[in-house]
Every structure is written in C-alpha cells, then in structure tokens.
Design a protein around this motif. Sequence first.
Motif, short mmCIF file in Angstrom:
data_model
loop_
_atom_site.label_atom_id
_atom_site.label_comp_id
_atom_site.label_asym_id
_atom_site.label_seq_id
_atom_site.Cartn_x
_atom_site.Cartn_y
_atom_site.Cartn_z
N PRO A 341 -17.18 -0.81 -35.26
CA PRO A 341 -16.18 -1.81 -34.89
C PRO A 341 -15.80 -2.69 -36.09
O PRO A 341 -16.60 -2.90 -37.00
N VAL A 342 -14.58 -3.18 -36.08
CA VAL A 342 -14.12 -4.10 -37.13
C VAL A 342 -14.33 -5.52 -36.64
O VAL A 342 -13.70 -5.95 -35.67
N ASN A 343 -15.20 -6.24 -37.32
CA ASN A 343 -15.46 -7.64 -36.96
C ASN A 343 -15.47 -8.48 -38.23
O ASN A 343 -16.44 -8.47 -38.99
N ASP A 344 -14.38 -9.16 -38.46
CA ASP A 344 -14.27 -10.05 -39.62
C ASP A 344 -13.27 -11.15 -39.28
O ASP A 344 -12.89 -11.31 -38.12
N PHE A 345 -12.81 -11.90 -40.26
CA PHE A 345 -11.86 -12.98 -39.99
C PHE A 345 -10.52 -12.45 -39.51
O PHE A 345 -9.75 -13.15 -38.85
N PHE A 346 -10.22 -11.18 -39.82
CA PHE A 346 -8.93 -10.59 -39.47
C PHE A 346 -8.92 -10.06 -38.04
O PHE A 346 -7.92 -10.23 -37.32
#
Length: 405
Positions: A341-346
């Motif tokens: 999964p993509v989990n960052d500020f974006f």
Amino acid sequence: MKQKLMSVLVAAGLLAVNPALSAQQKISDGVVKIGVLTDMSGTYSDLAGPGSLLAVEMAVKDFVAKEKPNFKVEIVSADHQNKGDISANKAREWFDRDQVDVIVDLVTTSTALAVMKVAKEKNKITLVSGAASTPITNEQCTDTNVHWTYDTYALAVGTGRAVVEQGGKTWFFLTADYAFGHSLERDTAAIVEKMGGKVLGSVRHPFPAQDFSSFLLRAQASGAQVIGLANAGNDTINAIKQAAEFGITPKQTLAGLLMFISDVHTLGLKATQGMYLTTGFYWDYNDETRAWSRRFFEARKRMPTMVQAGDYSAVYHYLKAVKAAGTDDTMTVMAKMKATPVNDFFAKNGKIRDDGRMVHDMYLAQVKKPEESKYPWDYYHIRKVIPGDQAFMPLSESKCPLVKK
C-alpha cells in the motif's frame, strides 16, 4: 540537451558482514538510476519541470537518510520539449547506454505513451505523474507502468460533475488538439451527458497556443453556459486571461478541467475566484502535506503542484520496493510495488491495480475569493474528498488487456 547527474553514495556496511547478501550483486551494475524526463522550458514547465526534478531529488535524499539502503542511487534528467519522438529517443538512449532503470514524470500524454512503449520493449519501469489521459491505463496500458497522480476520468468526475450540479447544464469545449485534450473532453462530456447536461459543440486549438480569440468567440457564439477548458498549463492561463479581456466571463462560466495551484498563483485570486478544480494534492490540506511542502518551498520558492508531489511519492515507493525486493529486476519490483500500500503525505492506503492505475483519494477544490485568503498560497477550499474507488475508472469498464474480466 541539458542533462543533470546527481549521485547519492550509500555506505554498504552489510558487505563486510556477508558479501553473499550484497544488494549490489542483485542490482544491475550496482546502481539504481532514475531518469526524470519532463518539460523543463515549455508550457508545462511550471507545473512539472525543474520542480519535478527537485521533488525526485528530495525523494532520493529522504530515502537514503531514512531507509539506509546498501546500494547507490543516481538521477539523470532531460527536457523532452513535449515531443514524443524526442522522449522516445532519450528513453532509448538512457536504457541502452546509461543503464537507467526507471523514468518518471512524463508530463504530456504524447511523451508518456511514447516512453511507455520503449520501456515495455526494454523491460524497464515508467512512473507517470504528469500526463493525464486515460489510455495510459486503459487501451495502451503496460505491465511496466504505473500512472500515479491523476487522470482525465478523475478530473471529469470531480470538476465536470461539480459544475453541472451548480447549474452548468450546457457546455462548449475548448480543447488542446492532442491526445490529452481529446481524452479530457471525451471523459468530461460523458459525465455532463450522464447527469442530464448537453454538449453544444467544441473547437480544437493547436498545442501550445498563444492566441485564443477565434476559439473563444466560437465558444461565446454557442451560447453555452459553461466553456470547458480541456487544456492545461500556459494554454489554460492564456485562455482564462483572454476570456476576461473579451468580456466572455462572467456572462459564461469557465471550467478549468485541469488546473494547478501554479496556474492560480499566476492568474491571481481575482481572476480565478469561485472556479472548481480537481486535484490529487493540496499543500495546505493537513500537517503532513504542509511539512513536506514547506521543505519544497524553501528550495523552489513556490508551493508544489500535484504532479511534483506525485513524483516524490512515486519515486520513494519505487525505491522502497527495490530495497524490499533486494533487486532492481523490473517484474520483481513491480510485483512488490503492487503488493505494498502507498502511505505517505501524498496518499493514504493507495493501491496499484493490475492496469497500473494508482488509486487514491482526489479532492474537489474551489478557489477562494481574495478576501478569504489569509496567507501566501492560501488558495483553496477543499469542498469534497472523492474516494479513490469513485475517482478513477472502475476495472469493470477497463479496456486494459492486463485486466482479467
């Protein structure tokens, strides 16, 4: 063509412990090389360009500092001039001569599709943040590409729907005459008609263009309530300026179907107040977005666009996948990227589908009135969060051959 090389060397302490575990033995030529191919000087240079290169540099520096990989990362960059043939030639040179592993940004649909084709042929990865057209993950999808930030379907779902809901039932499109403009017009027209609106016509302008007078006069003569601007960058800026000069606005409403914070900054709030737009990122959305964006601002003296923020997110996710996989082998890294999964500020809980679409929430924004803005770059009201599964084309409608039906 100017080309910039940045090399980040990382201490390989693991090598002394166990040479057999060396990532350098599994990383081709011992280096992960990232190519930033973007518009450095043309109509899209403000929304991508040098800011996109900066975002990628930030991603690499942050990755090295936080993840401490035992391999080297290098960046090369070039100006593709928004031309597919130049882009394809540079991509081929990078892959064949310079051992580039991944090409990122690719603003302008024609450049993205051209480079995707070369990358597929060479078994290399593309991370598209700048281009918008749905064919990138639809008819022309590849298993070596990820479309990261936004697309024309999401723009239509956001801005097109909002403008119709506000009473804009009749439309006339002013469209950039290349794949992106055609895709944006097509996707928005479908939403307008689905909601009971009517498209009265369209006119296509050269890309890029300076004089929009004849096109705007045709839009004015149509009598449409809404003039849909199916273009971007300086084309959108010039069309909005000239519409005001000719007295077309506010009698008819302009819908900027792809607008960036850089466009609003250039035009000013007086000229853009009240306009709806759809974005995948807003610098002032929460503490995380503000923290990253202020770092970007320190270097660039401008707040980041969604393209630039998306470039950072895509590159960081890619590098994490390389580290986790212990190799830069294309298919192994792609599998790891899709599984993570993509989990960052974006993005939160973003996911990469089989068609290469990175699905994440999008935002419907409305530009503030001048008196509502309290500090520099305080430009948007976020009116609605559009969940990713609603923002992007469902797989059930996909024409991507990679999607199992």
